[in-house]
Design a protein around this motif. Sequence first.
Motif, mmCIF file in Angstrom:
data_model
loop_
_atom_site.group_PDB
_atom_site.id
_atom_site.type_symbol
_atom_site.label_atom_id
_atom_site.label_comp_id
_atom_site.label_asym_id
_atom_site.label_seq_id
_atom_site.Cartn_x
_atom_site.Cartn_y
_atom_site.Cartn_z
ATOM 1 N N ARG A 57 -0.817 17.340 -22.755
ATOM 2 C CA ARG A 57 0.134 16.970 -23.810
ATOM 3 C C ARG A 57 1.218 18.053 -23.871
ATOM 4 O O ARG A 57 1.289 18.825 -24.799
ATOM 5 C CB ARG A 57 -0.559 16.864 -25.175
ATOM 6 C CG ARG A 57 -1.662 15.849 -25.229
ATOM 7 C CD ARG A 57 -1.093 14.477 -25.396
ATOM 8 N NE ARG A 57 -2.192 13.522 -25.533
ATOM 9 C CZ ARG A 57 -2.082 12.273 -25.201
ATOM 10 N NH1 ARG A 57 -0.984 11.801 -24.720
ATOM 11 N NH2 ARG A 57 -3.108 11.468 -25.352
ATOM 12 N N ASP A 58 2.080 18.091 -22.853
ATOM 13 C CA ASP A 58 3.075 19.153 -22.763
ATOM 14 C C ASP A 58 4.488 18.713 -23.137
ATOM 15 O O ASP A 58 5.372 19.550 -23.258
ATOM 16 C CB ASP A 58 3.093 19.737 -21.342
ATOM 17 C CG ASP A 58 1.814 20.483 -21.011
ATOM 18 O OD1 ASP A 58 1.168 20.987 -21.950
ATOM 19 O OD2 ASP A 58 1.459 20.539 -19.832
ATOM 20 N N LEU A 59 4.704 17.450 -23.291
ATOM 21 C CA LEU A 59 6.040 16.991 -23.643
ATOM 22 C C LEU A 59 6.328 17.279 -25.112
ATOM 23 O O LEU A 59 5.429 17.181 -25.960
ATOM 24 C CB LEU A 59 6.176 15.491 -23.372
ATOM 25 C CG LEU A 59 5.996 15.059 -21.914
ATOM 26 C CD1 LEU A 59 6.029 13.547 -21.798
ATOM 27 C CD2 LEU A 59 7.074 15.684 -21.045
ATOM 28 N N PRO A 60 7.561 17.629 -25.433
ATOM 29 C CA PRO A 60 7.900 17.938 -26.835
ATOM 30 C C PRO A 60 7.537 16.820 -27.802
ATOM 31 O O PRO A 60 7.072 17.081 -28.906
ATOM 32 C CB PRO A 60 9.413 18.173 -26.789
ATOM 33 C CG PRO A 60 9.684 18.613 -25.398
ATOM 34 C CD PRO A 60 8.692 17.858 -24.538
ATOM 35 N N ARG A 61 7.710 15.582 -27.386
ATOM 36 C CA ARG A 61 7.403 14.473 -28.301
ATOM 37 C C ARG A 61 5.899 14.334 -28.552
ATOM 38 O O ARG A 61 5.476 13.612 -29.441
ATOM 39 C CB ARG A 61 8.001 13.170 -27.786
ATOM 40 C CG ARG A 61 7.328 12.621 -26.556
ATOM 41 C CD ARG A 61 7.930 11.273 -26.166
ATOM 42 N NE ARG A 61 7.234 10.696 -25.063
ATOM 43 C CZ ARG A 61 7.558 10.855 -23.791
ATOM 44 N NH1 ARG A 61 8.617 11.564 -23.472
ATOM 45 N NH2 ARG A 61 6.850 10.288 -22.838
ATOM 46 N N GLU A 62 5.083 15.010 -27.729
ATOM 47 C CA GLU A 62 3.626 14.953 -27.899
ATOM 48 C C GLU A 62 3.088 16.079 -28.773
ATOM 49 O O GLU A 62 1.894 16.137 -29.053
ATOM 50 C CB GLU A 62 2.945 14.978 -26.529
ATOM 51 C CG GLU A 62 3.244 13.746 -25.715
ATOM 52 C CD GLU A 62 2.677 13.806 -24.316
ATOM 53 O OE1 GLU A 62 2.223 12.753 -23.837
ATOM 54 O OE2 GLU A 62 2.668 14.891 -23.710
ATOM 55 N N LYS A 63 3.979 16.956 -29.221
ATOM 56 C CA LYS A 63 3.554 18.074 -30.065
ATOM 57 C C LYS A 63 2.784 17.603 -31.311
ATOM 58 O O LYS A 63 1.761 18.188 -31.644
ATOM 59 C CB LYS A 63 4.758 18.927 -30.462
ATOM 60 C CG LYS A 63 4.386 20.144 -31.257
ATOM 61 C CD LYS A 63 5.582 20.989 -31.604
ATOM 62 C CE LYS A 63 5.127 22.179 -32.417
ATOM 63 N NZ LYS A 63 6.264 22.969 -32.876
ATOM 64 N N PRO A 64 3.227 16.561 -32.002
ATOM 65 C CA PRO A 64 2.458 16.100 -33.165
ATOM 66 C C PRO A 64 1.029 15.685 -32.812
ATOM 67 O O PRO A 64 0.107 15.899 -33.600
ATOM 68 C CB PRO A 64 3.265 14.912 -33.697
ATOM 69 C CG PRO A 64 4.656 15.146 -33.215
ATOM 70 C CD PRO A 64 4.496 15.823 -31.878
ATOM 71 N N VAL A 65 0.832 15.115 -31.631
ATOM 72 C CA VAL A 65 -0.520 14.728 -31.209
ATOM 73 C C VAL A 65 -1.386 15.973 -31.088
ATOM 74 O O VAL A 65 -2.520 16.015 -31.578
ATOM 75 C CB VAL A 65 -0.487 13.951 -29.872
ATOM 76 C CG1 VAL A 65 -1.897 13.693 -29.354
ATOM 77 C CG2 VAL A 65 0.263 12.641 -30.033
ATOM 78 N N ARG A 66 -0.851 17.012 -30.433
ATOM 79 C CA ARG A 66 -1.600 18.275 -30.286
ATOM 80 C C ARG A 66 -1.908 18.888 -31.646
ATOM 81 O O ARG A 66 -3.009 19.367 -31.887
ATOM 82 C CB ARG A 66 -0.820 19.275 -29.429
ATOM 83 C CG ARG A 66 -0.751 18.931 -27.965
ATOM 84 C CD ARG A 66 -0.197 20.074 -27.133
ATOM 85 N NE ARG A 66 1.038 20.646 -27.653
ATOM 86 C CZ ARG A 66 2.263 20.198 -27.377
ATOM 87 N NH1 ARG A 66 2.419 19.161 -26.583
ATOM 88 N NH2 ARG A 66 3.322 20.789 -27.888
ATOM 89 N N GLU A 67 -0.913 18.892 -32.536
ATOM 90 C CA GLU A 67 -1.102 19.494 -33.858
ATOM 91 C C GLU A 67 -2.165 18.746 -34.666
ATOM 92 O O GLU A 67 -3.014 19.366 -35.306
ATOM 93 C CB GLU A 67 0.222 19.549 -34.609
ATOM 94 C CG GLU A 67 1.186 20.558 -34.015
ATOM 95 C CD GLU A 67 2.540 20.556 -34.693
ATOM 96 O OE1 GLU A 67 2.856 19.582 -35.429
ATOM 97 O OE2 GLU A 67 3.288 21.520 -34.482
ATOM 98 N N HIS A 68 -2.125 17.429 -34.626
ATOM 99 C CA HIS A 68 -3.116 16.651 -35.376
ATOM 100 C C HIS A 68 -4.504 16.792 -34.751
ATOM 101 O O HIS A 68 -5.507 16.875 -35.469
ATOM 102 C CB HIS A 68 -2.707 15.180 -35.471
ATOM 103 C CG HIS A 68 -1.565 14.967 -36.413
ATOM 104 N ND1 HIS A 68 -1.654 15.156 -37.765
ATOM 105 C CD2 HIS A 68 -0.285 14.596 -36.169
ATOM 106 C CE1 HIS A 68 -0.494 14.909 -38.338
ATOM 107 N NE2 HIS A 68 0.361 14.571 -37.393
ATOM 108 N N ALA A 69 -4.562 16.844 -33.443
ATOM 109 C CA ALA A 69 -5.850 17.047 -32.775
ATOM 110 C C ALA A 69 -6.428 18.402 -33.168
ATOM 111 O O ALA A 69 -7.631 18.522 -33.428
ATOM 112 C CB ALA A 69 -5.678 16.948 -31.258
ATOM 113 N N THR A 70 -5.582 19.409 -33.236
ATOM 114 C CA THR A 70 -6.043 20.742 -33.649
ATOM 115 C C THR A 70 -6.529 20.719 -35.095
ATOM 116 O O THR A 70 -7.552 21.330 -35.421
ATOM 117 C CB THR A 70 -4.923 21.781 -33.458
ATOM 118 O OG1 THR A 70 -4.548 21.799 -32.072
ATOM 119 C CG2 THR A 70 -5.379 23.165 -33.877
ATOM 120 N N ARG A 71 -5.840 19.995 -35.960
ATOM 121 C CA ARG A 71 -6.296 19.864 -37.359
ATOM 122 C C ARG A 71 -7.680 19.234 -37.427
ATOM 123 O O ARG A 71 -8.527 19.644 -38.226
ATOM 124 C CB ARG A 71 -5.322 19.010 -38.172
ATOM 125 C CG ARG A 71 -4.102 19.758 -38.625
ATOM 126 C CD ARG A 71 -3.213 18.881 -39.446
ATOM 127 N NE ARG A 71 -3.817 18.631 -40.758
ATOM 128 C CZ ARG A 71 -3.246 17.886 -41.678
ATOM 129 N NH1 ARG A 71 -2.099 17.296 -41.451
ATOM 130 N NH2 ARG A 71 -3.838 17.700 -42.841
#
Length: 110
Positions: free
Chosen positions: A69-83
């Motif tokens: 998940r390295d694309l800028p538009r995928e940042k929310p996915v990474r953040e929510h997964a981390t939450r």
Amino acid sequence: MSRPVAFAPTEVVRFVLARLDDEEAVIRRSARSLRGQDDSRVADLEHRRADCLARRQVTGAVQQLLVLRDLPREKPVREHATRILLSLASPYADHKAYRAEWNAQYATAS
């Protein structure tokens, strides 16, 4: 969630999986000691085992969300997964391997 994550989410994955391993070991020991005894206690152990399995599956699914998940538009996915990972780790905040920055990050993400 505007603050960057100050740790690798894989650390939280390993922590959560290790705690689940610990819980499952306790459940197995308890199940051996209950053989032939009270059905309600056995049912409770089965419920606890199913709960551990469900949390293990959620952890695995979240871990997959973090991969590639390295694309800028995928940042929310990474953040929510981390939450989600931090939420799964939070019941173990009193464990010696729990890191204070996870708690701080969890508090700011809520």
